[in-house]
Design an enzyme around this catalytic site. Sequence first.
Site, PDB file in Angstrom:
ATOM      1  N   ARG A 145      49.084  43.328  37.507  1.00  0.00           N
ATOM      2  CA  ARG A 145      47.526  43.371  37.303  1.00  0.00           C
ATOM      3  C   ARG A 145      46.897  42.085  37.178  1.00  0.00           C
ATOM      4  O   ARG A 145      47.473  41.431  36.214  1.00  0.00           O
ATOM      5  CB  ARG A 145      46.993  44.505  36.673  1.00  0.00           C
ATOM      6  N   VAL A 146      45.888  41.766  37.897  1.00  0.00           N
ATOM      7  CA  VAL A 146      45.215  40.518  37.519  1.00  0.00           C
ATOM      8  C   VAL A 146      43.742  40.731  37.162  1.00  0.00           C
ATOM      9  O   VAL A 146      43.543  41.821  37.917  1.00  0.00           O
ATOM     10  CB  VAL A 146      45.223  39.286  38.492  1.00  0.00           C
ATOM     11  N   SER A 147      43.040  40.140  36.469  1.00  0.00           N
ATOM     12  CA  SER A 147      41.834  40.670  36.039  1.00  0.00           C
ATOM     13  C   SER A 147      40.679  40.100  36.883  1.00  0.00           C
ATOM     14  O   SER A 147      39.417  40.565  37.227  1.00  0.00           O
ATOM     15  CB  SER A 147      41.307  40.233  34.685  1.00  0.00           C
ATOM     16  N   THR A 148      40.862  38.982  38.037  1.00  0.00           N
ATOM     17  CA  THR A 148      39.827  38.370  38.685  1.00  0.00           C
ATOM     18  C   THR A 148      40.604  38.140  40.306  1.00  0.00           C
ATOM     19  O   THR A 148      41.578  37.965  40.397  1.00  0.00           O
ATOM     20  CB  THR A 148      39.356  36.991  38.317  1.00  0.00           C
ATOM     21  N   GLN A 154      42.510  35.083  40.240  1.00  0.00           N
ATOM     22  CA  GLN A 154      43.823  35.258  39.954  1.00  0.00           C
ATOM     23  C   GLN A 154      44.687  35.708  40.990  1.00  0.00           C
ATOM     24  O   GLN A 154      45.697  35.214  41.156  1.00  0.00           O
ATOM     25  CB  GLN A 154      43.907  35.894  38.436  1.00  0.00           C
TER      26      GLN A 154
END
Length: 225
Positions: free
Chosen positions: A13-16, A19
């Site tokens: 998982r990445v937040s943006t 990313q």
Amino acid sequence: MPSPAHVFIAYYRVSTVKQGAAGLSIEAQQRAVAAYVAGRGELVDAYTEVESGKRKDRPELAQALTACRKRGAVLVVAKLDRLARNVAFISSLMEAGVDFVAVDFPEANRLTLHILAAVAEHEREAIAQRTRAALAAAKGRGKKLGNPALGHDGGALARQGGAVRRERADARAAELVQQVDRIRAAGRTTYAGIAQALNDLGIPTPRGKRWHAATARRLIIRMTP
């Protein structure tokens, strides 16, 4: 902790979106997962989510859990905070009946994750309540919130802001003494280890950001008489 010869499915998982597109954190997660799986079993699939850790509707994670159930696989994540810091979400994960492992905390089990999530959620709610109370008290005293005169007071407002930040940092350090003591007792004694543990619990810095070794060091210094 899963025994050798397991089938693993990874969840990243990445937040943006930035990313996710650039792979700024995905590569690090992939390396961590690959190193963990090597010699323990086979990584048969992987799912990548691009969104906030506060959201509960994660379609990629839902697919990963479904795939785990079908294949009898273990869900593997690079970091504990890749899952969630919300009790309701963790409950749904536990109800899914899927085993999981976090590379940075392989000893954790479903109960551990539930407890950590509960502590993190309680901490967030307490911080929000204190912030609302402080703002309401300031407004009640007639204090204007915001910085309309920023840049026009010869630096006095900036100095005042610095004093407020230091006061908040001192208060935050006092609040976290017991939490840091528990983290140290659990064997995480380096600044980097303490920072990671605080991040795993969803506890932000006084400025609402993630902890790093440098900020953890400043925290410990503030705690030292």
